[in-house]
Write a protein that holds these residues in place. Structure first.
Motif, PDB file in Angstrom:
ATOM      1  N   UNK A 185      43.383  49.859  30.257  1.00 41.41           N
ATOM      2  CA  UNK A 185      43.123  48.662  29.456  1.00 41.41           C
ATOM      3  C   UNK A 185      41.631  48.543  29.155  1.00 41.41           C
ATOM      4  N   UNK A 186      40.791  48.815  30.159  1.00 38.94           N
ATOM      5  CA  UNK A 186      39.342  48.785  29.965  1.00 38.94           C
ATOM      6  C   UNK A 186      38.920  49.766  28.862  1.00 38.94           C
ATOM      7  N   UNK A 224      50.991  36.714  27.629  1.00 38.65           N
ATOM      8  CA  UNK A 224      49.565  36.499  27.391  1.00 38.65           C
ATOM      9  C   UNK A 224      48.816  36.228  28.692  1.00 38.65           C
ATOM     10  N   UNK A 225      49.402  35.405  29.562  1.00 38.15           N
ATOM     11  CA  UNK A 225      48.755  35.096  30.846  1.00 38.15           C
ATOM     12  C   UNK A 225      48.563  36.375  31.673  1.00 38.15           C
ATOM     13  N   UNK A 226      49.584  37.210  31.705  1.00 37.37           N
ATOM     14  CA  UNK A 226      49.516  38.473  32.454  1.00 37.37           C
ATOM     15  C   UNK A 226      48.435  39.392  31.875  1.00 37.37           C
ATOM     16  N   UNK A 227      48.379  39.466  30.552  1.00 38.59           N
ATOM     17  CA  UNK A 227      47.399  40.333  29.900  1.00 38.59           C
ATOM     18  C   UNK A 227      45.974  39.844  30.116  1.00 38.59           C
ATOM     19  N   UNK A 228      45.784  38.534  30.045  1.00 39.78           N
ATOM     20  CA  UNK A 228      44.437  37.998  30.209  1.00 39.78           C
ATOM     21  C   UNK A 228      43.920  38.223  31.630  1.00 39.78           C
ATOM     22  N   UNK A 229      44.832  38.162  32.608  1.00 36.90           N
ATOM     23  CA  UNK A 229      44.444  38.489  33.984  1.00 36.90           C
ATOM     24  C   UNK A 229      43.982  39.948  34.082  1.00 36.90           C
ATOM     25  N   UNK A 230      44.744  40.844  33.478  1.00 38.58           N
ATOM     26  CA  UNK A 230      44.398  42.273  33.544  1.00 38.58           C
ATOM     27  C   UNK A 230      43.089  42.552  32.818  1.00 38.58           C
ATOM     28  N   UNK A 231      42.870  41.886  31.688  1.00 40.66           N
ATOM     29  CA  UNK A 231      41.631  42.101  30.928  1.00 40.66           C
ATOM     30  C   UNK A 231      40.434  41.543  31.696  1.00 40.66           C
ATOM     31  N   UNK A 232      40.602  40.363  32.330  1.00 39.56           N
ATOM     32  CA  UNK A 232      39.521  39.809  33.153  1.00 39.56           C
ATOM     33  C   UNK A 232      39.179  40.771  34.283  1.00 39.56           C
ATOM     34  N   UNK A 233      40.221  41.303  34.935  1.00 38.84           N
ATOM     35  CA  UNK A 233      40.029  42.245  36.043  1.00 38.84           C
ATOM     36  C   UNK A 233      39.331  43.520  35.558  1.00 38.84           C
ATOM     37  N   UNK A 234      39.678  43.953  34.347  1.00 35.56           N
ATOM     38  CA  UNK A 234      39.074  45.183  33.820  1.00 35.56           C
ATOM     39  C   UNK A 234      37.587  45.011  33.534  1.00 35.56           C
TER      40      UNK A 234
END
Length: 358
Positions: free
Chosen positions: A74-75, A182-192
């Motif tokens: 994702x990063x 969207x919530x799941x994706x935003x968590x992964x993007x924040x983590x990335x």
């Protein structure tokens, strides 16, 4: 509202669907783009056959052994493209197909029925229209749309179209599912980005979701017009469902890249809020929609945003002495005010937020 409808009707409102259904042999002059802005369809110009576009299996996020790999992918996708496609995203295929079916039925309604919801006011919570904003566009685009606020669903669904009768139920189920995704994706993007995965959780819970349901009917001259002009989305993420090919993104070399259609996959596009939050580490993706001579294309753009008046600014955790804030703060409401009074095709809203590096 009634005055808005009257002015649009007086302005001989004609939808793209109505033009297609009337059998026009060529597009009216108001849809013809200057040569430099036309898509180079079928020529190979502006496309990248050597590019491997990112497709990410979201089920890996639920597997401890593979989560870090998915976050890394994702990063990489966010840095290189501002875009990726997702599979195994958790939204059942019947929910996706039902939403597309309801949209098809809506756009097939008699024009008089759809005109009950027409508006040129961008603040309107439910509005039907054509082009981008029929009453102000200098050049028109080969698109009909209905946009409606969708989160929290219970607050807005009663305002949605009552015809076709299945619309609220089928589109509502898809809207709820895409909000959870969207919530799941935003968590992964924040983590990335190296942030805590719940970095934007509170703002997400209180945020907004606008569902833009688009119809791009067959066009007699797809080489001289577009369905949507080049732009980036104002929100945090846009989750896009498309029924066939037509989306193009601009890559880092300013080439237009056609996004392939993958059945069951959804497209994730970074918006301006993520570009600002990441202080430019990730960029919102510039994209456009082309049209087709033979195929009607439908898309659902689920545009997710922080609350209307909530300001977003670069994450303090990403700033230090060497990395100062490169953007000013802004809210969804600031964006709406901007597009109400400015031609966003001449200058992207996010460009007005960038700070001088000097």
């Amino acid at each position: 509202m009634e005055e808005t409808k009257k002015s649009l009707l007086d302005d001989s409102f004609t939808s793209a669907m109505a033009l297609t259904n009337s059998g026009v042999p060529q597009v009216p002059d108001r849809y013809v783009l200057p040569p430099s802005q036309r898509p180079a369809l079928g020529s190979g110009i502006g496309t990248r056959d050597d590019t491997t576009l990112p497709v990410i299996d979201l089920s890996l996020l639920q597997q401890p052994l593979f989560r870090s790999r998915a976050i890394h992918d994702i990063n990489k996708a966010c840095k290189e493209f501002g875009f990726f496609q997702v599979v195994n995203h958790g939204i059942p295929l019947p929910v996706v197909k039902d939403a597309l079916d309801a949209a098809t039925q809506f756009f097939d309604l008699p024009v008089e029925e759809k005109m009950l919801m027409v508006s040129s006011n961008v603040h309107q919570p439910v509005r039907y229209g054509t082009s981008i904003n029929h009453s102000t566009d200098k050049v028109h685009y080969w698109r009909d749309f209905i946009k409606h606020y969708s989160y929290p669903l219970s607050k807005w669904i009663d305002m949605w179209p009552s015809n076709p009768p299945c619309y609220k139920d089928k589109v509502g189920k898809y809207a709820e599912a895409s909000h959870l995704l969207h919530k799941q994706l935003l968590e992964a993007i924040s983590e990335s980005l190296g942030l805590e995965k719940h970095y934007l959780q509170e703002q997400t819970e209180e945020g907004s979701q606008v569902m833009a349901v688009n119809c791009y009917p067959p066009c007699p001259e797809p080489e001289v017009t577009l369905g949507m002009p080049p732009h980036s989305d104002y929100g945090s993420l846009t989750i896009l469902l498309q029924s066939s090919e037509g989306l193009q993104i601009m890559d880092a070399n300013k080439n237009w890249v056609c996004i392939p259609y993958i059945e069951g996959a959804l497209i994730v596009q970074l918006g301006d809020q993520v570009e600002v939050m990441s202080n430019g580490i990730y960029k919102s993706v510039i994209h456009r929609a082309t049209v087709n001579r033979d195929v009607k294309r439908l898309s659902f753009a689920s545009i997710h945003s922080l609350p209307l008046h909530k300001k977003i600014s670069p994450a303090p955790e990403l700033l230090d002495g060497n990395n100062t804030a490169a953007y000013g703060e802004f809210s969804f409401n600031d964006f709406l005010n901007y597009i109400s009074g400015n031609d966003f095709l001449q200058e992207r809203f996010i460009d007005t937020l960038k700070k001088s590096s000097s």
